[in-house]
Design a protein around this motif. Structure first.
Motif, PDB file in Angstrom:
ATOM      1  N   LYS A  65      10.717  58.489  45.164  1.00 19.15           N
ATOM      2  CA  LYS A  65      10.596  57.122  45.654  1.00 19.15           C
ATOM      3  C   LYS A  65      10.374  57.070  47.159  1.00 19.15           C
ATOM      4  CE  LYS A  65      13.143  54.646  42.072  1.00 19.15           C
ATOM      5  NZ  LYS A  65      12.019  53.746  41.767  1.00 19.15           N
ATOM      6  N   SER A  66      10.566  58.177  47.823  1.00 21.68           N
ATOM      7  CA  SER A  66      10.432  58.213  49.279  1.00 21.68           C
ATOM      8  C   SER A  66       9.108  58.803  49.733  1.00 21.68           C
ATOM      9  CB  SER A  66      11.588  59.018  49.891  1.00 21.68           C
ATOM     10  OG  SER A  66      12.829  58.445  49.550  1.00 21.68           O
ATOM     11  N   THR A  67       8.272  59.215  48.818  1.00 16.79           N
ATOM     12  CA  THR A  67       6.990  59.811  49.179  1.00 16.79           C
ATOM     13  C   THR A  67       5.839  58.905  48.728  1.00 16.79           C
ATOM     14  OG1 THR A  67       6.903  61.073  47.101  1.00 16.79           O
ATOM     15  CG2 THR A  67       7.905  62.143  49.017  1.00 16.79           C
ATOM     16  N   VAL A  68       4.856  58.809  49.583  1.00 16.08           N
ATOM     17  CA  VAL A  68       3.671  57.976  49.301  1.00 16.08           C
ATOM     18  C   VAL A  68       2.437  58.742  49.735  1.00 16.08           C
ATOM     19  CG1 VAL A  68       2.470  55.820  49.799  1.00 16.08           C
ATOM     20  CG2 VAL A  68       4.959  55.842  49.632  1.00 16.08           C
ATOM     21  N   THR A  69       1.420  58.724  48.899  1.00 12.26           N
ATOM     22  CA  THR A  69       0.130  59.314  49.260  1.00 12.26           C
ATOM     23  C   THR A  69      -0.891  58.190  49.429  1.00 12.26           C
ATOM     24  OG1 THR A  69       0.614  61.347  48.056  1.00 12.26           O
ATOM     25  CG2 THR A  69      -1.700  60.897  48.579  1.00 12.26           C
ATOM     26  N   ILE A  70      -1.463  58.100  50.609  1.00 12.20           N
ATOM     27  CA  ILE A  70      -2.481  57.084  50.909  1.00 12.20           C
ATOM     28  C   ILE A  70      -3.848  57.726  50.728  1.00 12.20           C
ATOM     29  CG2 ILE A  70      -3.412  55.548  52.674  1.00 12.20           C
ATOM     30  CD1 ILE A  70      -0.628  55.363  53.857  1.00 12.20           C
ATOM     31  N   GLY A  71      -4.669  57.117  49.895  1.00 10.81           N
ATOM     32  CA  GLY A  71      -5.959  57.697  49.541  1.00 10.81           C
ATOM     33  C   GLY A  71      -7.046  57.458  50.574  1.00 10.81           C
ATOM     34  N   PRO A  72      -8.243  58.028  50.340  1.00  8.31           N
ATOM     35  CA  PRO A  72      -9.380  57.859  51.263  1.00  8.31           C
ATOM     36  C   PRO A  72      -9.768  56.388  51.416  1.00  8.31           C
ATOM     37  CG  PRO A  72      -9.809  59.595  49.669  1.00  8.31           C
ATOM     38  CD  PRO A  72      -8.569  58.902  49.198  1.00  8.31           C
ATOM     39  N   GLY A  73     -10.029  55.994  52.642  1.00 12.70           N
ATOM     40  CA  GLY A  73     -10.445  54.627  52.911  1.00 12.70           C
ATOM     41  C   GLY A  73      -9.332  53.606  52.809  1.00 12.70           C
ATOM     42  N   GLU A  74      -8.078  54.063  52.801  1.00 13.10           N
ATOM     43  CA  GLU A  74      -6.937  53.163  52.678  1.00 13.10           C
ATOM     44  C   GLU A  74      -6.031  53.261  53.899  1.00 13.10           C
ATOM     45  OE1 GLU A  74      -6.354  53.087  47.815  1.00 13.10           O
ATOM     46  OE2 GLU A  74      -5.097  54.411  49.037  1.00 13.10           O
ATOM     47  N   LYS A 107       2.775  49.700  63.329  1.00 12.71           N
ATOM     48  CA  LYS A 107       2.100  50.938  62.935  1.00 12.71           C
ATOM     49  C   LYS A 107       1.377  50.773  61.606  1.00 12.71           C
ATOM     50  CE  LYS A 107       2.836  55.884  62.088  1.00 12.71           C
ATOM     51  NZ  LYS A 107       3.808  57.002  62.057  1.00 12.71           N
ATOM     52  N   THR A 108       0.170  51.317  61.561  1.00 11.34           N
ATOM     53  CA  THR A 108      -0.588  51.395  60.313  1.00 11.34           C
ATOM     54  C   THR A 108      -0.729  52.868  59.953  1.00 11.34           C
ATOM     55  OG1 THR A 108      -1.856  49.396  60.866  1.00 11.34           O
ATOM     56  CG2 THR A 108      -2.749  50.834  59.152  1.00 11.34           C
ATOM     57  N   TYR A 109      -0.344  53.233  58.753  1.00 13.11           N
ATOM     58  CA  TYR A 109      -0.371  54.630  58.299  1.00 13.11           C
ATOM     59  C   TYR A 109      -1.754  54.957  57.736  1.00 13.11           C
ATOM     60  CZ  TYR A 109       4.701  54.548  58.835  1.00 13.11           C
ATOM     61  OH  TYR A 109       5.980  54.449  59.341  1.00 13.11           O
ATOM     62  N   SER A 110      -2.251  56.116  58.094  1.00 16.02           N
ATOM     63  CA  SER A 110      -3.587  56.531  57.661  1.00 16.02           C
ATOM     64  C   SER A 110      -3.509  57.359  56.387  1.00 16.02           C
ATOM     65  CB  SER A 110      -4.270  57.320  58.775  1.00 16.02           C
ATOM     66  OG  SER A 110      -3.487  58.452  59.129  1.00 16.02           O
ATOM     67  N   GLU A 111      -4.630  57.900  55.967  1.00 15.51           N
ATOM     68  CA  GLU A 111      -4.717  58.679  54.732  1.00 15.51           C
ATOM     69  C   GLU A 111      -3.784  59.893  54.783  1.00 15.51           C
ATOM     70  OE1 GLU A 111      -8.762  59.828  54.553  1.00 15.51           O
ATOM     71  OE2 GLU A 111      -9.560  57.788  54.550  1.00 15.51           O
ATOM     72  N   GLY A 112      -3.268  60.265  53.599  1.00 14.79           N
ATOM     73  CA  GLY A 112      -2.445  61.462  53.529  1.00 14.79           C
ATOM     74  C   GLY A 112      -1.072  61.218  52.931  1.00 14.79           C
ATOM     75  N   PHE A 113      -0.200  62.223  53.067  1.00 15.36           N
ATOM     76  CA  PHE A 113       1.141  62.220  52.474  1.00 15.36           C
ATOM     77  C   PHE A 113       2.153  61.710  53.498  1.00 15.36           C
ATOM     78  CE2 PHE A 113       5.183  64.394  51.603  1.00 15.36           C
ATOM     79  CZ  PHE A 113       5.389  64.043  50.279  1.00 15.36           C
ATOM     80  N   ASN A 173      12.833  51.185  51.800  1.00 20.54           N
ATOM     81  CA  ASN A 173      11.618  50.533  52.300  1.00 20.54           C
ATOM     82  C   ASN A 173      10.482  50.681  51.288  1.00 20.54           C
ATOM     83  OD1 ASN A 173      12.892  49.785  54.672  1.00 20.54           O
ATOM     84  ND2 ASN A 173      12.193  51.620  55.788  1.00 20.54           N
ATOM     85  N   ARG A 174       9.407  49.931  51.507  1.00 17.58           N
ATOM     86  CA  ARG A 174       8.251  49.987  50.595  1.00 17.58           C
ATOM     87  C   ARG A 174       6.959  50.100  51.406  1.00 17.58           C
ATOM     88  NH1 ARG A 174       4.919  45.910  47.966  1.00 17.58           N
ATOM     89  NH2 ARG A 174       6.160  44.281  48.983  1.00 17.58           N
ATOM     90  N   MET A 175       6.106  51.023  50.980  1.00 13.99           N
ATOM     91  CA  MET A 175       4.808  51.178  51.631  1.00 13.99           C
ATOM     92  C   MET A 175       3.785  50.295  50.905  1.00 13.99           C
ATOM     93  SD  MET A 175       2.966  52.881  54.003  1.00 13.99           S
ATOM     94  CE  MET A 175       3.581  54.552  54.317  1.00 13.99           C
ATOM     95  N   ILE A 176       3.140  49.401  51.650  1.00 12.65           N
ATOM     96  CA  ILE A 176       2.077  48.551  51.093  1.00 12.65           C
ATOM     97  C   ILE A 176       0.750  49.195  51.464  1.00 12.65           C
ATOM     98  CG2 ILE A 176       1.012  46.279  51.122  1.00 12.65           C
ATOM     99  CD1 ILE A 176       3.720  45.127  51.910  1.00 12.65           C
ATOM    100  N   VAL A 177      -0.002  49.579  50.470  1.00 16.11           N
ATOM    101  CA  VAL A 177      -1.279  50.278  50.686  1.00 16.11           C
ATOM    102  C   VAL A 177      -2.426  49.336  50.351  1.00 16.11           C
ATOM    103  CG1 VAL A 177      -2.703  52.247  50.034  1.00 16.11           C
ATOM    104  CG2 VAL A 177      -0.206  52.492  50.143  1.00 16.11           C
ATOM    105  N   ARG A 178      -3.389  49.206  51.284  1.00 14.13           N
ATOM    106  CA  ARG A 178      -4.570  48.374  51.063  1.00 14.13           C
ATOM    107  C   ARG A 178      -5.822  49.113  51.543  1.00 14.13           C
ATOM    108  NH1 ARG A 178      -4.304  43.123  49.855  1.00 14.13           N
ATOM    109  NH2 ARG A 178      -6.357  43.733  49.089  1.00 14.13           N
ATOM    110  N   LYS A 179      -6.966  48.748  50.990  1.00 14.76           N
ATOM    111  CA  LYS A 179      -8.221  49.345  51.426  1.00 14.76           C
ATOM    112  C   LYS A 179      -8.562  48.828  52.832  1.00 14.76           C
ATOM    113  CE  LYS A 179     -10.205  49.755  46.794  1.00 14.76           C
ATOM    114  NZ  LYS A 179     -11.295  49.301  45.886  1.00 14.76           N
TER     115      LYS A 179
END
Length: 276
Positions: free
Chosen positions: A30-39, A55-61, A68-74
């Motif tokens: 629940k504490s790990t998030v992978t942000i994909g390409p272009g997100e 802060k805006t988190y870029s692609e990767g682990f 907390n919750r990571m909101i991922v958008r394109k």
């Protein structure tokens, strides 16, 4: 005599360690998030002030706190297509099919989501597109919408959207008007008018071409007339006699059999008799 089954003694504290291990695995997942390409991603802090806009988190682990919750958008360029019912300058309802290319500002993704929500396309982009389309299309007649004003309309809609979305952290890069649908009767009338205008232009072209050709022929005829007049004025009897003699000499050299009577023609010109 009954056989006694061997007893299995579970290690003391083993259950506790298993529970801890399972809890750690769940917590880690629940504490790990992978942000994909272009997100891109932003953190929603449940125990804090909500969306972290810094802060805006870029692609990767990435690892985040489990509460907390990571909101991922394109965040790459995207497109949205829509059909809008709008009114032309004379109040006629037309349907405009268009496509809009847009992308959120990467560094301000947190501010965009905090102010407009996760569904910012519906909350922000759709109203901006509709307002701009109605404003721009309302300046033109159906004929202009149907024929020659398409590229101008696209640019004006783009300019209007940029004004509406200024400082809203959402960029619109291109507008494409794919189709303008008019009522059948209006479309038929416009097509008939355009056809008649084309035929009229073609007729005018043929007339202009014929007038040019007539003018050319007139100039050509006038030139020949002047040339003949000058030639006639320059041809005296002596010149004509000299040219006749020269022609006779040339003919006499021909291998064809002939009889030349000198001085028997008019003005003393030779007469040529022969079988050829």
């Amino acid at each position: 005599m009954a056989t006694r089954q061997p007893e299995f003694n579970f290690p003391k504290g083993g259950l506790f360690f298993i529970i801890i291990a399972v809890a750690v695995i769940i917590l880690f997942s629940k504490s790990t998030v992978t942000i994909g390409p272009g997100e891109g991603g932003v953190i929603f802090e449940s125990l804090g002030d909500g969306i972290n806009t810094e802060k805006t988190y870029s692609e990767g682990f990435h690892i985040v706190a489990p509460w907390n919750r990571m909101i991922v958008r394109k965040v790459r360029q995207q497109s949205i297509s829509d059909e809008m019912n709008v009114l032309s300058v004379n109040g006629l309802e037309v349907k405009v099919n268009g496509t809009i290319w847009y992308e959120p500002e990467f560094s301000n993704l947190g501010k965009l989501i905090k102010t407009k929500g996760e569904d910012y396309e519906r909350e922000l982009l759709d109203p901006a597109i509709n307002a701009a389309a109605r404003s721009v299309v309302g300046r033109y007649t159906p004929e202009q919408l149907y024929s020659s004003k398409r590229d101008v309309i696209e640019q004006e809609i783009l300019d209007e959207i940029k004004i509406v979305l200024k400082d809203q952290y959402l960029l619109v890069t291109r507008v494409l008007v794919e189709d303008v649908k008019l009522p059948t009767t209006i479309r038929t009338a416009i097509e008939t008018k355009l056809k008649q205008e084309q035929e009229s232009l073609e007729y005018e072209f043929r007339i202009a071409k014929a007038e040019k050709e007539a003018k050319r022929q007139k100039i050509d005829a006038e030139g020949k007339a002047v040339a003949n007049k000058i030639l006639s004025a320059s041809l005296t009897d002596k010149i004509l006699q000299e040219k006749g003699i020269s022609a006779t000499l040339e003919l006499s050299k021909s291998p064809n059999s002939k009889v030349i009577v000198i001085g028997s023609g008019k003005s003393g010109m030779p007469i040529i008799l022969g079988n050829q």
